[in-house]
Design a protein around this motif. Structure first.
Motif, PDB file in Angstrom:
ATOM      1  N   THR A 173     -62.776  20.744  13.316  1.00 31.79           N
ATOM      2  CA  THR A 173     -62.234  22.083  13.078  1.00 31.79           C
ATOM      3  C   THR A 173     -60.827  21.994  12.513  1.00 31.79           C
ATOM      4  N   VAL A 174     -60.534  22.837  11.529  1.00 27.16           N
ATOM      5  CA  VAL A 174     -59.186  22.964  10.961  1.00 27.16           C
ATOM      6  C   VAL A 174     -58.785  24.429  11.065  1.00 27.16           C
ATOM      7  N   LEU A 175     -57.560  24.687  11.536  1.00 25.95           N
ATOM      8  CA  LEU A 175     -57.088  26.051  11.761  1.00 25.95           C
ATOM      9  C   LEU A 175     -55.677  26.185  11.204  1.00 25.95           C
ATOM     10  N   ASP A 176     -55.413  27.294  10.483  1.00 27.01           N
ATOM     11  CA  ASP A 176     -54.098  27.482   9.879  1.00 27.01           C
ATOM     12  C   ASP A 176     -53.805  28.973   9.774  1.00 27.01           C
ATOM     13  N   GLY A 177     -52.548  29.288   9.523  1.00 21.75           N
ATOM     14  CA  GLY A 177     -52.159  30.684   9.388  1.00 21.75           C
ATOM     15  C   GLY A 177     -50.737  30.813   8.880  1.00 21.75           C
ATOM     16  N   ALA A 178     -50.391  32.009   8.417  1.00 23.20           N
ATOM     17  CA  ALA A 178     -49.049  32.264   7.890  1.00 23.20           C
ATOM     18  C   ALA A 178     -48.862  33.769   7.743  1.00 23.20           C
ATOM     19  N   ARG A 179     -47.611  34.166   7.444  1.00 17.89           N
ATOM     20  CA  ARG A 179     -47.309  35.571   7.155  1.00 17.89           C
ATOM     21  C   ARG A 179     -46.297  35.608   6.024  1.00 17.89           C
ATOM     22  N   TYR A 180     -46.658  36.263   4.935  1.00 18.68           N
ATOM     23  CA  TYR A 180     -45.787  36.379   3.769  1.00 18.68           C
ATOM     24  C   TYR A 180     -45.908  37.790   3.209  1.00 18.68           C
ATOM     25  N   GLY A 181     -44.778  38.327   2.777  1.00 19.65           N
ATOM     26  CA  GLY A 181     -44.798  39.645   2.167  1.00 19.65           C
ATOM     27  C   GLY A 181     -45.395  40.668   3.110  1.00 19.65           C
ATOM     28  N   ALA A 182     -46.404  41.383   2.628  1.00 21.06           N
ATOM     29  CA  ALA A 182     -47.031  42.440   3.421  1.00 21.06           C
ATOM     30  C   ALA A 182     -48.311  41.985   4.089  1.00 21.06           C
ATOM     31  N   CYS A 183     -48.613  40.691   4.057  1.00 16.06           N
ATOM     32  CA  CYS A 183     -49.906  40.242   4.567  1.00 16.06           C
ATOM     33  C   CYS A 183     -49.763  39.101   5.569  1.00 16.06           C
ATOM     34  N   THR A 184     -50.724  39.046   6.480  1.00 14.64           N
ATOM     35  CA  THR A 184     -50.847  37.972   7.457  1.00 14.64           C
ATOM     36  C   THR A 184     -52.149  37.245   7.194  1.00 14.64           C
ATOM     37  N   VAL A 185     -52.081  35.917   7.129  1.00 19.71           N
ATOM     38  CA  VAL A 185     -53.235  35.100   6.755  1.00 19.71           C
ATOM     39  C   VAL A 185     -53.698  34.291   7.963  1.00 19.71           C
ATOM     40  N   ARG A 186     -55.005  34.235   8.153  1.00 18.40           N
ATOM     41  CA  ARG A 186     -55.636  33.343   9.116  1.00 18.40           C
ATOM     42  C   ARG A 186     -56.743  32.593   8.376  1.00 18.40           C
ATOM     43  N   ALA A 187     -56.824  31.278   8.606  1.00 20.63           N
ATOM     44  CA  ALA A 187     -57.825  30.463   7.910  1.00 20.63           C
ATOM     45  C   ALA A 187     -58.388  29.437   8.874  1.00 20.63           C
ATOM     46  N   VAL A 188     -59.694  29.183   8.766  1.00 24.62           N
ATOM     47  CA  VAL A 188     -60.364  28.235   9.650  1.00 24.62           C
ATOM     48  C   VAL A 188     -61.535  27.596   8.921  1.00 24.62           C
ATOM     49  N   SER A 189     -61.809  26.344   9.254  1.00 20.71           N
ATOM     50  CA  SER A 189     -63.003  25.648   8.774  1.00 20.71           C
ATOM     51  C   SER A 189     -63.563  24.868   9.951  1.00 20.71           C
ATOM     52  N   LEU A 190     -64.813  25.115  10.306  1.00 18.44           N
ATOM     53  CA  LEU A 190     -65.400  24.445  11.458  1.00 18.44           C
ATOM     54  C   LEU A 190     -66.806  23.951  11.144  1.00 18.44           C
ATOM     55  N   ARG A 191     -67.154  22.843  11.776  1.00 17.00           N
ATOM     56  CA  ARG A 191     -68.450  22.209  11.563  1.00 17.00           C
ATOM     57  C   ARG A 191     -69.554  23.081  12.130  1.00 17.00           C
ATOM     58  N   GLY A 192     -70.656  23.169  11.435  1.00 18.46           N
ATOM     59  CA  GLY A 192     -71.771  23.980  11.892  1.00 18.46           C
ATOM     60  C   GLY A 192     -72.504  23.359  13.069  1.00 18.46           C
ATOM     61  N   ASP A 193     -73.296  24.185  13.755  1.00 15.16           N
ATOM     62  CA  ASP A 193     -74.029  23.712  14.928  1.00 15.16           C
ATOM     63  C   ASP A 193     -74.961  22.557  14.594  1.00 15.16           C
ATOM     64  N   SER A 194     -75.614  22.639  13.445  1.00 14.16           N
ATOM     65  CA  SER A 194     -76.556  21.585  13.057  1.00 14.16           C
ATOM     66  C   SER A 194     -75.837  20.265  12.829  1.00 14.16           C
ATOM     67  N   ALA A 195     -74.716  20.288  12.092  1.00 13.25           N
ATOM     68  CA  ALA A 195     -73.963  19.059  11.828  1.00 13.25           C
ATOM     69  C   ALA A 195     -73.370  18.498  13.122  1.00 13.25           C
ATOM     70  N   ARG A 196     -72.956  19.356  14.024  1.00 17.07           N
ATOM     71  CA  ARG A 196     -72.430  18.890  15.303  1.00 17.07           C
ATOM     72  C   ARG A 196     -73.505  18.158  16.104  1.00 17.07           C
ATOM     73  N   TYR A 197     -74.703  18.672  16.069  1.00 14.04           N
ATOM     74  CA  TYR A 197     -75.792  18.055  16.825  1.00 14.04           C
ATOM     75  C   TYR A 197     -76.220  16.726  16.213  1.00 14.04           C
ATOM     76  N   ARG A 198     -76.261  16.655  14.878  1.00 10.22           N
ATOM     77  CA  ARG A 198     -76.751  15.453  14.193  1.00 10.22           C
ATOM     78  C   ARG A 198     -75.662  14.417  13.940  1.00 10.22           C
ATOM     79  N   GLY A 199     -74.423  14.740  14.251  1.00 10.04           N
ATOM     80  CA  GLY A 199     -73.350  13.787  14.010  1.00 10.04           C
ATOM     81  C   GLY A 199     -73.009  13.628  12.539  1.00 10.04           C
ATOM     82  N   GLU A 200     -73.130  14.715  11.775  1.00  8.94           N
ATOM     83  CA  GLU A 200     -72.808  14.678  10.348  1.00  8.94           C
ATOM     84  C   GLU A 200     -71.409  15.244  10.121  1.00  8.94           C
ATOM     85  N   PRO A 201     -70.721  14.790   9.085  1.00  3.68           N
ATOM     86  CA  PRO A 201     -69.374  15.324   8.820  1.00  3.68           C
ATOM     87  C   PRO A 201     -69.440  16.752   8.303  1.00  3.68           C
ATOM     88  N   ARG A 202     -68.361  17.470   8.472  1.00  6.32           N
ATOM     89  CA  ARG A 202     -68.249  18.828   7.943  1.00  6.32           C
ATOM     90  C   ARG A 202     -68.203  18.780   6.422  1.00  6.32           C
TER      91      ARG A 202
END
Length: 416
Positions: A130-159
């Protein structure tokens, strides 16, 4: 009966045995501690009936009952993104995240199971779950995430999904880029392809960020469209060229690419989306989800903006520009002059205060389009007066739906 909403698979704990008093007689178990806002327990409230008196006669007058936990009902319309009228503010209990929505729990475990295989001489190739990030600039607030799916987690495959967030420049001249990509399914090194194309598009945007920020502020949509199309073609061309150098089939060593450009200038409300391949682009406005993904099946002149409005017909100055497969001169990075395999997607949209934009890969876009309850849940979670924190955003984006087990990458922007 409304569909059940999962709230995780907590295990009931077992309390300690009852202690003995001074005479060796087991003492009655002490009642569980009360929350400050909880009503008295039944044991503390209900008197013991006297001989010959029924328990109903001994019961006290009815008082306020403990509220039932809320549930998400499935709206009647079949289209998940056009469902139901605006809902009222959710009750406080709805702030509790859930593990899944739908009538049945997903097949796989909710947490990672197996780690991907590692090579001692290629440890830099490892991808975190899992990768998680965020920031606030100007008039906006940003949230970003990337996480491995259930299938890849079970099979031991990379994201296979990759996420990159970057700021180029300083002050009000800065430009924020969020890039995400998905490597081809069942292809060795797919996670590398996704990571490389994110890095190359970031390098290209970073070198041109001054001009791009100026074009966004000046609303030069034609220049933006052609310039970003050129940068995208070159980045994907480098990916193909690298595959040829490594002796890999360039048709398999490929990735989708989706990007969002956000100027730091608080006076500029233009948000620019561009990319190639499947995924989703949504907007939460006035309590309703809108699917604003540029449609590949339409021509540029007839492209759908939101739910049937053409680009020139959108309200409140939200004029949109789209480009579908318009040819550009061959890039010097291209190993051959083959035409693009996927059309280029572009949209420039003027945000309004209170809007929430969501850009995501197919792993989240598909359940959002197919599962009404997930749309309703995220709408309630993200319609509050303040953007969620990083931990809350992660919990929201990993709410699962049975039948959808791919990697999920998402970036959301809250407009103040």
């Amino acid at each position: 009966m409304p569909p059940r909403v999962g709230t995780g698979s907590g295990r009931p704990g077992t309390g300690p045995g009852a202690p003995a008093d001074d005479r060796g007689t087991p003492a009655p178990p002490s009642p569980p501690p009360l929350r400050p806002d909880a009503p008295p327990t039944a044991a503390a409230d209900k008197p013991v009936p006297a001989p010959g008196q029924s328990r109903a006669d001994a019961a006290p007058a009815p008082g306020p009952s403990r509220p039932e936990p809320p549930s998400i009902s499935r709206p009647a319309p079949p289209d998940a993104l056009s469902a139901a009228p605006v809902e009222q503010a959710p009750p406080a209990d709805f702030a509790i995240p859930v593990d899944y929505v739908g009538t049945r729990p997903p097949t796989y475990d909710a947490e990672p199971t197996a780690l991907p295989l590692a090579e001692p001489d290629a440890l830099g190739d490892l991808v975190p779950d899992t990768v998680l990030d965020g920031a606030r600039y100007g008039a906006c607030t940003v949230r970003a995430v990337s996480l491995r799916g259930d299938s890849a987690r079970y099979r031991g495959e990379p994201r296979r999904d990759a996420l990159l967030t970057a700021r180029f420049g300083a002050g009000e001249q800065a430009l924020v880029l969020v890039a995400m990509a998905t490597g081809a399914r069942a292809t060795p090194g797919a996670h590398r392809a996704a990571s490389e194309v994110c890095q190359w598009i970031a390098q290209a945007v970073g070198r041109s960020h001054g001009r791009l920020a100026e074009d966004i502020r000046a609303a030069r949509r034609g220049d933006l469209k052609s310039g970003l199309h050129r940068l995208t073609d070159r980045s994907l061309g480098r990916l193909r060229a690298g595959a040829v150098e490594q002796g890999i089939d360039p048709e398999g060593y490929t990735a989708t690419l989706r990007c969002l450009l956000l100027p730091a200038d608080p006076r500029c409300r233009t948000r620019v989306f561009f990319g190639v391949g499947a995924g989703g682009l949504f907007r939460l406005r006035d309590g309703e989800w809108q699917d604003i993904e540029p449609r590949v099946s339409e021509t540029a002149g007839d492209a759908v903006a939101g739910f049937g409005a053409r680009p020139g017909e959108t309200q409140d100055g939200d004029r949109l520009t789209m480009d579908f497969g318009i040819g550009t001169p061959p890039s010097p990075y291209e190993p051959d002059p083959q035409p693009p395999r996927e059309p280029f997607r572009f949209r420039a949209s003027v945000a309004r205060p209170g809007d929430t934009f969501l850009m995501c890969t197919g792993g989240l876009a598909e359940p959002l389009r197919g599962e009404t309850e997930l749309c309703a849940y995220l709408k309630r979670r993200w319609s509050g007066p303040h953007p969620p924190g990083l931990a809350s955003f992660l919990a929201d984006t990993q709410v699962r739906v049975k039948g959808y087990a791919d990697d999920r990458t998402a970036a959301a922007v809250w407009e103040a």
